[in-house]
Design an enzyme around this catalytic site. Structure first.
Site, mmCIF file in Angstrom:
data_model
loop_
_atom_site.group_PDB
_atom_site.id
_atom_site.type_symbol
_atom_site.label_atom_id
_atom_site.label_comp_id
_atom_site.label_asym_id
_atom_site.label_seq_id
_atom_site.Cartn_x
_atom_site.Cartn_y
_atom_site.Cartn_z
ATOM 1 C CG ASN A 1 4.678 0.817 8.001
ATOM 2 O OD1 ASN A 1 4.809 0.646 6.839
ATOM 3 N ND2 ASN A 1 5.386 0.063 8.947
ATOM 4 C CG HIS B 1 1.850 -7.485 4.588
ATOM 5 N ND1 HIS B 1 0.957 -7.493 5.767
ATOM 6 C CD2 HIS B 1 3.051 -6.685 4.915
ATOM 7 C CE1 HIS B 1 1.638 -6.788 6.733
ATOM 8 N NE2 HIS B 1 2.712 -6.305 6.392
ATOM 9 C CG HIS C 1 6.422 -2.962 5.301
ATOM 10 N ND1 HIS C 1 5.892 -2.108 5.882
ATOM 11 C CD2 HIS C 1 6.256 -4.258 5.757
ATOM 12 C CE1 HIS C 1 5.140 -2.685 6.639
ATOM 13 N NE2 HIS C 1 5.411 -3.868 6.643
ATOM 14 C CG ASP D 1 5.501 -8.069 7.278
ATOM 15 O OD1 ASP D 1 5.504 -6.788 7.020
ATOM 16 O OD2 ASP D 1 5.351 -8.345 8.419
ATOM 17 N NE ARG E 1 10.873 -0.180 5.712
ATOM 18 C CZ ARG E 1 9.999 -0.749 6.716
ATOM 19 N NH1 ARG E 1 8.933 -0.362 6.782
ATOM 20 N NH2 ARG E 1 10.531 -1.777 7.432
ATOM 21 C CG HIS F 1 2.052 -10.053 9.536
ATOM 22 N ND1 HIS F 1 1.470 -9.930 10.735
ATOM 23 C CD2 HIS F 1 2.230 -8.768 9.441
ATOM 24 C CE1 HIS F 1 1.150 -8.809 11.400
ATOM 25 N NE2 HIS F 1 1.761 -7.877 10.286
ATOM 26 C CG HIS G 1 0.355 -5.815 13.239
ATOM 27 N ND1 HIS G 1 1.655 -5.538 12.603
ATOM 28 C CD2 HIS G 1 0.447 -6.229 14.332
ATOM 29 C CE1 HIS G 1 2.327 -5.839 13.344
ATOM 30 N NE2 HIS G 1 1.726 -6.381 14.553
ATOM 31 C CG HIS H 1 14.287 -1.850 9.372
ATOM 32 N ND1 HIS H 1 13.512 -0.842 9.735
ATOM 33 C CD2 HIS H 1 13.451 -2.937 9.509
ATOM 34 C CE1 HIS H 1 12.403 -0.993 10.396
ATOM 35 N NE2 HIS H 1 12.108 -2.475 10.056
ATOM 36 C CB ALA I 1 10.506 -5.421 14.274
ATOM 37 C CE LYS J 1 -1.254 -3.841 8.621
ATOM 38 N NZ LYS J 1 0.256 -4.002 8.353
HETATM 39 O O1 DOR Z 1 8.495 -6.896 11.466
HETATM 40 C C1 DOR Z 1 7.880 -5.963 11.037
HETATM 41 N N1 DOR Z 1 8.379 -4.994 10.321
HETATM 42 N N2 DOR Z 1 6.533 -5.912 11.257
HETATM 43 C C2 DOR Z 1 5.609 -4.994 11.149
HETATM 44 O O2 DOR Z 1 4.442 -5.162 11.350
HETATM 45 C C3 DOR Z 1 6.290 -3.794 10.311
HETATM 46 C C4 DOR Z 1 7.716 -3.981 9.753
HETATM 47 C C5 DOR Z 1 8.046 -2.791 9.330
HETATM 48 O O3 DOR Z 1 7.418 -1.740 8.900
HETATM 49 O O4 DOR Z 1 9.349 -2.733 9.513
HETATM 50 ZN ZN ZN Z 2 4.112 -5.344 7.744
#
Ligand code: DOR
Ligand code: ZN
Length: 337
Positions: A41, A13, A15, A241, A17, A169, A135, A245, A257, A96
């Site tokens: 996402n 899992h 991310h 996960d 970007r 998660h 999720h 950011h 988050a 997902k």
């Molecule tokens: O904390 C998180 N950040 N939880 C998620 O489900 C998505 C993720 C994000 O894409 O930033």
């Molecule tokens: Zn995630």
């Protein structure tokens, strides 16, 4: 010096970007992992065959070819037809599902998870052997969101017994218990949820870099996650996960988050498993369980983790873009060779 070699470590899992962020973070995963389930996402979400293929190519362009890293692509869940799924099947590893608006870039998600309305898509996925990653949170009180979602998981598990459902998660004892009840439920667990509780996020001065969805829960929940992960139980897999950011989106009024763990995940997992006398089960958690659940072809890549102190960089930076990792500026006890 203590060390362990892990064959084919997988992050189930992740991310990655896009654009500059992708170029900054993808090499930090591809260096040590054999592959990762890449979350869809983006803005807009990855929801067409063209988008999947072009995102995969952008990921491959962002990493070194000799890293021998496979991005396992996912599609953003929508009510797709069987024809569409048959056509896209070979390009994706999973789909997902996000409840609408539940987390970062999930506005196009599912408004209501109705097993009757979603049956055509979910039955087709079961037939085509495409796992469903979920999720699992409601829009309720933040500490109860995952617990409240258990009835949805249960309804899905019963209505679609041939569908592989991955509870993404998980953060609660309730989820650990439900997972054991149905053969078609599996779960990913992050590094940060094995380590922290809500106290670490908000018990003292607010720690934006530990703020994520689902929010970290109680010590009882954390201990239940640790117990099942350390046991090597074949239904749980490591999924970081890791969700980068930009520093200014975290250290701001309205903190995004996500915890960024990709560069230190395997090292800290080795530390946790070692401190609990379970180093022998690390490979199950970060590799073999995932291979079996997802039927992944074994890769020739392996990584050696050694018990040697490592000073985590305060930030990872490129072209003015700065991301703060978990354990920023701190010493961890294990490192990669
Ligand atoms: O904390 C998180 N950040 N939880 C998620 O489900 C998505 C993720 C994000 O894409 O930033
Ligand atoms: Zn995630």
């Amino acid at each position: 010096m203590k060390s362990i070699e892990i064959n084919s470590p997988y992050d189930m899992h992740l991310h990655l970007r896009d654009n500059d962020m992708l170029k900054l973070v993808a090499p930090l995963s591809s260096k040590s992992f054999s592959g990762a389930i890449v979350m869809p996402n983006l803005v807009p979400p990855v929801d067409t065959k063209e988008a999947v293929i072009s995102y995969k190519n952008r990921i491959l362009d962002a990493i070194e070819a000799d890293d021998n890293f496979t991005p396992f692509m996912t599609l953003f869940f929508k009510p797709y037809t069987k024809e569409f799924l048959e056509d896209i099947k070979d390009e994706i590893t999973a789909i997902k599902l996000y409840p609408a608006g539940i987390t970062t870039n999930s506005e196009g998600g599912v408004e209501s998870i109705d097993t009757v309305a979603l049956a055509p898509t979910l039955n087709a996925m079961a037939e085509l052997n495409i796992p469903l990653c979920v999720h699992g949170e409601t829009n309720g009180f933040v500490m109860d969101r995952e617990k409240e979602f258990m009835s949805v998981y249960e309804a899905l598990a019963i209505a679609f017994p041939k569908l592989k459902i991955i509870m993404e998660h998980i953060t609660t004892k309730d989820a650990v218990e439900l997972l054991k009840k149905y053969d078609n439920l599996y779960a990913t667990i992050t590094l940060h949820h094995l380590l922290i509780t809500l106290d670490d996020v908000a018990g003292g001065m607010l720690q934006p870099h530990l703020f994520c969805k689902p929010i970290a829960k109680t010590p009882i929940d954390r201990d239940a996650l640790l117990e099942i992960a350390l046991s090597g139980n074949p239904k749980v897999m490591f999924g970081s996960d890791s969700a980068p950011h930009p520093q200014e989106a975290k250290e701001s009024c309205g903190c995004a988050a996500g915890v960024f763990t990709a560069p230190i995940a395997l090292q800290v997992l080795a530390q946790i498993f070692d401190e609990n006398g379970k180093l022998d089960n690390l490979e199950a958690f970060v590799s073999t369980n995932a291979s079996k659940i997802y039927n992944l072809k074994p890769s020739s890549k392996s990584i050696t983790l050694i018990q040697k102190e490592f000073l985590v960089p305060t930030a990872y930076e490129n072209n003015g873009l700065k991301v703060i990792p978990m354990f920023s500026g701190q010493i961890i006890k294990w490192s990669t060779e």
